[in-house]
Write an enzyme that holds these catalytic residues in place. Sequence first.
Site, PDB file in Angstrom:
ATOM      1  N   LYS A  98      69.812  56.773  44.784  1.00  8.70           N
ATOM      2  CA  LYS A  98      71.188  56.314  45.021  1.00  8.70           C
ATOM      3  C   LYS A  98      71.470  56.058  46.494  1.00  8.70           C
ATOM      4  O   LYS A  98      72.292  55.229  46.837  1.00  8.70           O
ATOM      5  CB  LYS A  98      72.192  57.351  44.500  1.00  8.70           C
ATOM      6  CG  LYS A  98      72.088  58.703  45.196  1.00  8.70           C
ATOM      7  CD  LYS A  98      73.101  59.697  44.686  1.00  8.70           C
ATOM      8  CE  LYS A  98      72.713  60.329  43.388  1.00  8.70           C
ATOM      9  NZ  LYS A  98      71.557  61.260  43.433  1.00  8.70           N
ATOM     10  N   HIS A 116      72.683  71.607  44.840  1.00  6.68           N
ATOM     11  CA  HIS A 116      72.834  70.674  45.963  1.00  6.68           C
ATOM     12  C   HIS A 116      73.858  71.288  46.902  1.00  6.68           C
ATOM     13  O   HIS A 116      74.976  71.588  46.491  1.00  6.68           O
ATOM     14  CB  HIS A 116      73.309  69.303  45.469  1.00  6.68           C
ATOM     15  CG  HIS A 116      73.116  68.206  46.484  1.00  6.68           C
ATOM     16  ND1 HIS A 116      73.660  68.260  47.744  1.00  6.68           N
ATOM     17  CD2 HIS A 116      72.424  67.043  46.423  1.00  6.68           C
ATOM     18  CE1 HIS A 116      73.304  67.169  48.421  1.00  6.68           C
ATOM     19  NE2 HIS A 116      72.552  66.417  47.643  1.00  6.68           N
ATOM     20  N   SER A 151      76.068  66.762  50.621  1.00  9.39           N
ATOM     21  CA  SER A 151      75.346  65.770  51.400  1.00  9.39           C
ATOM     22  C   SER A 151      75.784  65.866  52.865  1.00  9.39           C
ATOM     23  O   SER A 151      76.973  66.005  53.166  1.00  9.39           O
ATOM     24  CB  SER A 151      75.627  64.377  50.838  1.00  9.39           C
ATOM     25  OG  SER A 151      74.711  63.469  51.371  1.00  9.39           O
ATOM     26  N   GLU A 193      65.575  66.926  46.351  1.00 10.72           N
ATOM     27  CA  GLU A 193      66.098  65.576  46.104  1.00 10.72           C
ATOM     28  C   GLU A 193      66.665  64.970  47.386  1.00 10.72           C
ATOM     29  O   GLU A 193      67.842  64.610  47.449  1.00 10.72           O
ATOM     30  CB  GLU A 193      67.209  65.632  45.046  1.00 10.72           C
ATOM     31  CG  GLU A 193      66.776  66.168  43.704  1.00 10.72           C
ATOM     32  CD  GLU A 193      67.972  66.530  42.813  1.00 10.72           C
ATOM     33  OE1 GLU A 193      69.134  66.298  43.219  1.00 10.72           O
ATOM     34  OE2 GLU A 193      67.743  67.061  41.721  1.00 10.72           O
ATOM     35  N   PRO A 194      65.869  64.867  48.455  1.00  7.34           N
ATOM     36  CA  PRO A 194      66.414  64.326  49.707  1.00  7.34           C
ATOM     37  C   PRO A 194      66.711  62.844  49.604  1.00  7.34           C
ATOM     38  O   PRO A 194      65.934  62.087  49.019  1.00  7.34           O
ATOM     39  CB  PRO A 194      65.287  64.584  50.712  1.00  7.34           C
ATOM     40  CG  PRO A 194      64.045  64.598  49.878  1.00  7.34           C
ATOM     41  CD  PRO A 194      64.429  65.157  48.547  1.00  7.34           C
ATOM     42  N   GLY A 195      67.818  62.420  50.149  1.00  7.86           N
ATOM     43  CA  GLY A 195      68.166  61.000  50.191  1.00  7.86           C
ATOM     44  C   GLY A 195      68.273  60.550  51.630  1.00  7.86           C
ATOM     45  O   GLY A 195      67.333  59.987  52.200  1.00  7.86           O
ATOM     46  N   ARG A 196      69.396  60.901  52.247  1.00  4.88           N
ATOM     47  CA  ARG A 196      69.702  60.452  53.614  1.00  4.88           C
ATOM     48  C   ARG A 196      68.567  60.768  54.594  1.00  4.88           C
ATOM     49  O   ARG A 196      68.273  59.964  55.487  1.00  4.88           O
ATOM     50  CB  ARG A 196      71.005  61.157  53.970  1.00  4.88           C
ATOM     51  CG  ARG A 196      71.306  61.426  55.342  1.00  4.88           C
ATOM     52  CD  ARG A 196      72.507  62.349  55.569  1.00  4.88           C
ATOM     53  NE  ARG A 196      73.553  62.447  54.576  1.00  4.88           N
ATOM     54  CZ  ARG A 196      74.633  61.701  54.533  1.00  4.88           C
ATOM     55  NH1 ARG A 196      74.807  60.756  55.419  1.00  4.88           N
ATOM     56  NH2 ARG A 196      75.559  61.883  53.601  1.00  4.88           N
ATOM     57  N   PHE A 239      83.156  56.199  52.399  1.00  3.59           N
ATOM     58  CA  PHE A 239      82.553  57.051  51.365  1.00  3.59           C
ATOM     59  C   PHE A 239      81.705  58.184  51.946  1.00  3.59           C
ATOM     60  O   PHE A 239      81.457  59.175  51.290  1.00  3.59           O
ATOM     61  CB  PHE A 239      81.662  56.217  50.431  1.00  3.59           C
ATOM     62  CG  PHE A 239      82.405  55.167  49.676  1.00  3.59           C
ATOM     63  CD1 PHE A 239      83.654  55.432  49.134  1.00  3.59           C
ATOM     64  CD2 PHE A 239      81.863  53.913  49.488  1.00  3.59           C
ATOM     65  CE1 PHE A 239      84.346  54.458  48.420  1.00  3.59           C
ATOM     66  CE2 PHE A 239      82.545  52.932  48.765  1.00  3.59           C
ATOM     67  CZ  PHE A 239      83.793  53.214  48.238  1.00  3.59           C
ATOM     68  N   ASP A 286      92.125  43.128  54.804  1.00  2.00           N
ATOM     69  CA  ASP A 286      92.762  44.437  54.716  1.00  2.00           C
ATOM     70  C   ASP A 286      92.780  45.156  56.060  1.00  2.00           C
ATOM     71  O   ASP A 286      91.786  45.135  56.795  1.00  2.00           O
ATOM     72  CB  ASP A 286      92.016  45.293  53.681  1.00  2.00           C
ATOM     73  CG  ASP A 286      92.787  46.546  53.335  1.00  2.00           C
ATOM     74  OD1 ASP A 286      93.823  46.814  53.993  1.00  2.00           O
ATOM     75  OD2 ASP A 286      92.370  47.275  52.424  1.00  2.00           O
TER      76      ASP A 286
HETATM   77  N1  PLP Z   1      70.787  64.787  44.481  1.00  2.00           N
HETATM   78  C1  PLP Z   1      72.011  64.615  43.949  1.00  2.00           C
HETATM   79  C2  PLP Z   1      72.257  65.132  42.565  1.00  2.00           C
HETATM   80  C3  PLP Z   1      73.030  63.975  44.658  1.00  2.00           C
HETATM   81  O1  PLP Z   1      74.249  63.826  44.110  1.00  2.00           O
HETATM   82  C4  PLP Z   1      72.744  63.484  45.967  1.00  2.00           C
HETATM   83  C5  PLP Z   1      73.781  62.807  46.748  1.00  2.00           C
HETATM   84  O2  PLP Z   1      74.880  62.595  46.341  1.00  2.00           O
HETATM   85  C6  PLP Z   1      71.440  63.645  46.464  1.00  2.00           C
HETATM   86  C7  PLP Z   1      70.498  64.318  45.711  1.00  2.00           C
HETATM   87  C8  PLP Z   1      71.040  63.151  47.822  1.00  2.00           C
HETATM   88  O3  PLP Z   1      71.688  63.863  48.816  1.00  2.00           O
HETATM   89  P1  PLP Z   1      71.346  63.638  50.347  1.00  2.00           P
HETATM   90  O4  PLP Z   1      71.417  62.202  50.620  1.00  2.00           O
HETATM   91  O5  PLP Z   1      72.395  64.421  51.065  1.00  2.00           O
HETATM   92  O6  PLP Z   1      69.991  64.212  50.609  1.00  2.00           O
END
Ligand code: PLP
Length: 431
Positions: free
Chosen positions: A79, A207, A210, A279-282, A328, A370
């Site tokens: 995501k 979690h 974030s 579950e790292p994203g950022r 967001f 806007d």
């Molecule tokens: N896992 C879950 C279920 C999440 O909702 C999110 C972000 O919303 C993430 C992982 C990723 O988080 P981050 O980008 O802070 O590592």
Amino acid sequence: FVEPFLHEKVYNHGHAAATIDPKKVIGEALHRRVGAIDHEMCDPGDEDTFYVADLGDVYRQHLRWKKNLPRIRPFYAVKCNPDPKVLKLLAELGTGFDCASKTEIEQVLSMGASPDRIIYAQPCKTNSYVRFVKSMGVKQMTFDNADELYKIAKLFPGAKLFLRIMTDDTSSLCRLSMKFGAAMDTTEGLLSLARDLGLNVVGVSFHVGSGASDPMAFWKAVRDAHIVFQQARERGFSMRTLDVGGGFTGDTFEDMAAVLDGALDEFFPTGCGVDVIAEPGRYYVSSAFTIACNVIARRTVEDPTLDGKGYMVYVNDGVYGNFSSIMFDHQNPVPKILRCGGETMYNKPGARPVPAGEGVEYSIWGPTCDGIDRIAESVRFDPVLDVGDWLYFEDMGAYTKCSATQFNGFSNSHDVIYVCSEPGARALIDL
Ligand code: PLP
């Protein structure tokens, strides 16, 4: 793990060749693109905003992860930025993927990743998506409430379930436990219900929010997860996996990792039979993406509080577009000058904002009609910006283009120019 954690090509070639200066590689790509535009004659959209993505940065973040958290297998949170080349590189590096929807799951499967490399980490799932993941063989998923257990018992009783618990996320940028996570006084009831429904609970997930800033949030969550593991054992479950979620940032990663690693040693020591995933994203993508925007209009502001004259500058991207992270994700992107008066300035001292009392004051606005579409309220530059000049913003890889809209008819699909400052990563991707 069955899949190689780090692809053998990385071991063979990854460390052999030295890093190429990332600023040099990114700067060349930015200037080449902007220099090729005929600003007087170009077609509509030719001067649109665009990204430069350094996949070498993603690769370095992976090596940094491996160094600091060797026990934890990352499942990248799609995501955050579902860029196809980022996903491909991470797939080659052996990570898993955290998916939240059918589209994300399809994207990951279409790269050839096996279903067991996916965790459907969405505690409140759409019925038809549960049927879909069953048909695709994606078994791992999270839950945090009784209604979801009844849903899964009906639609996919063979799923491998992770009980997501609530955390103390008060120190994070984006709080998630307001919406998801079972309170600790509900976990025993949920585990008993899962047992009575004949479901298979294989682990605990959490979690810490974030953009978390307090490493102790990880310690507390691991401690709570350990309690839930014991509760599960008392009910006949043999949990094998702990999922420590996301929340990591590049700035504080080593501090977070040290506390998390210590908590794991205390509650889930090596050899205890529990695998750890995250579950790292950022963390993986934030610093890899730089965006460039064109100055499309300028309004002179005569205001005594601006020591004379200032400017409102309008660029061709804003909070309804790739700067959606301002709304967001609570970000404050910092504008820098890419080109001014025909002179290229990436990474030069004059590109950076100057302190109060120096230069000229600007506010930076997006292209929609806007009033909330403002990127920066006040920033000062030494050179005077005008229409046709370019700005750039670094650290634009997380929660940006994935949440951009088409409000006012502006495109939300912008070019990404891929570069790679790590020779070791080049063997894994097509640029
Ligand atoms: N896992 C879950 C279920 C999440 O909702 C999110 C972000 O919303 C993430 C992982 C990723 O988080 P981050 O980008 O802070 O590592």
